[in-house]
Design a protein around this motif. Structure first.
Motif: not given
Length: 372
Positions: A141-145, A269-270, A279-281, A298-299
């Motif tokens: 999560a922090p990486q993609v954030g 999101i799941d 909303r799911a991406t 991302v789900a």
């Protein structure tokens, strides 16, 4: 028992439900394992690895679903897969039914017995088959954030750890469970100023005792949540109610209080997401913007690191899979209340109360399901 593992078809999903080691374990227990060709390639497991493990490679998903008595997957069955399920078949995978009425309807109509990874429990009150992916998603999560915060992606252009003379990003993690703890540790390790919000005082005390000054904690009241979200460069949603829809903890109105270009990462999101605007991406198109705030939703986040995720998940699911195969689902569940907690659907009946509440559907008890 014939155990089948089809290739995952959800967009950008590279994990596989069965590792070669799990296949070998099943074969050693006297079961036949059917694996769709190239099912494991995305996780770095070629067909030869499964053949060496004693599994049989079959050409199509249709063959797997038609022959197998138990289907082992990673993600919830997609619409085309649900049409292949049949009465009396066991489905063992992540389901996340609460925010998914279409999947729930199809599973009920199929007559399948569906056991969900995410609601299997353990004697400590944990979720042992969800935990490995929660750990992966929390660390990601922090990486993609941080990537979402980059200006080229629409973000604020803030470096998580800052540099000498420039302060670090402020990261708020909502939820102090498995996801939140791992997210906070990684974000703090990247140099961010991190605060974890949670409603459980015992959990907050635990985090303080174990992690000390690595990150801060605050009680997750409505007022604290609003204050912290407004100050944040990144907000990570890490709230889970087992089997149920995630609570909406950040409203669209609150987005207006956030810094332009701030990032939201919704790991829940799941289960429908814990931000009103979520909303799911997919990994192909992971982010979108609402009111100037960048959303990463991302789900199947762990699918980005498919090999690590597949091995971690396989280690956790293998003992339960073997029990289901050795004993049959009824005896296995009757002897293990924690596995029984994973039963969500059987013979056209919904058996998980939180899903029924979320979708407005009637449920029966798991004890009643054993008698059908």
């Amino acid at each position: 028992m014939k155990i089948g593992c089809p290739k995952e078809i959800k967009p950008q999903e590279f994990r596989v439900g069965l590792t070669p080691h799990a296949a070998a374990e099943a074969v050693a227990n006297g079961h036949e394992v059917l694996v769709e060709t190239n099912a494991g390639v995305g996780s770095g497991f070629p067909d030869d690895d499964y053949i060496k493990a004693g599994a049989k490679i079959v050409p199509t998903a249709e063959d797997v679903f038609a022959e197998a008595e138990m289907i082992v997957k990673v993600k919830e069955p997609q619409a085309v897969e649900r049409k292949r399920l049949r009465e009396g078949q066991v489905l063992f995978t992540y389901l996340h039914l609460a925010p998914d009425p279409e999947q729930t309807k199809d599973l009920l109509e199929s007559g399948v017995t569906a056991i969900a990874y995410e609601t299997v429990t353990d004697r400590f009150g944990g979720l042992p088959l969800l935990a490995p992916m929660s750990e992966v998603a929390g660390k990601l999560a922090p990486q993609v954030g941080a990537w979402t915060l980059q200006k080229a992606n629409g973000g604020r252009g803030v470096l998580l750890g800052g540099v000498p003379g420039v302060g670090p990003a402020k990261v708020v993690v909502i939820g102090g469970g498995v996801v939140g703890t791992h997210a906070a540790r990684v974000a703090a390790g990247m140099g961010a100023e991190v605060t974890v919000l949670d409603r459980s005082l015992p959990r907050l005390r635990y985090l303080d005792d174990v992690f000390g000054r690595e990150f801060r904690t605050r009680y997750a009241s409505a007022g604290n949540n609003a204050e912290m979200v407004a100050e944040a460069d990144m907000v990570i949603g890490a709230v889970l109610v087992p089997g149920a829809a995630a609570p909406k903890l950040v409203t669209r109105e609150q987005l207006k209080t956030m810094k332009p270009g701030a990032a939201i990462v919704d790991v829940a999101i799941d289960q429908g997401g814990c931000f009103e605007t979520s909303r799911a991406t997919t990994h192909e198109k992971p982010i979108y913007e609402v009111d100037g705030i960048m959303h990463y939703c991302v789900a199947n986040m762990p699918g980005a690191v498919a090999r690590t995720s597949t091995i971690a998940l396989g280690n956790a699911t293998m003992p339960f899979m073997i029990a289901l195969a050795n004993k049959g689902w009824k005896k296995a569940c009757a002897e293990d209340a924690h596995l029984m907690a994973g039963l969500n659907v059987h013979a056209g009946k919904l058996t998980y109360e939180a899903v029924g509440v979320a979708l407005g559907l009637p449920t029966i008890s798991t004890d009643e399901a054993l008698k059908i």
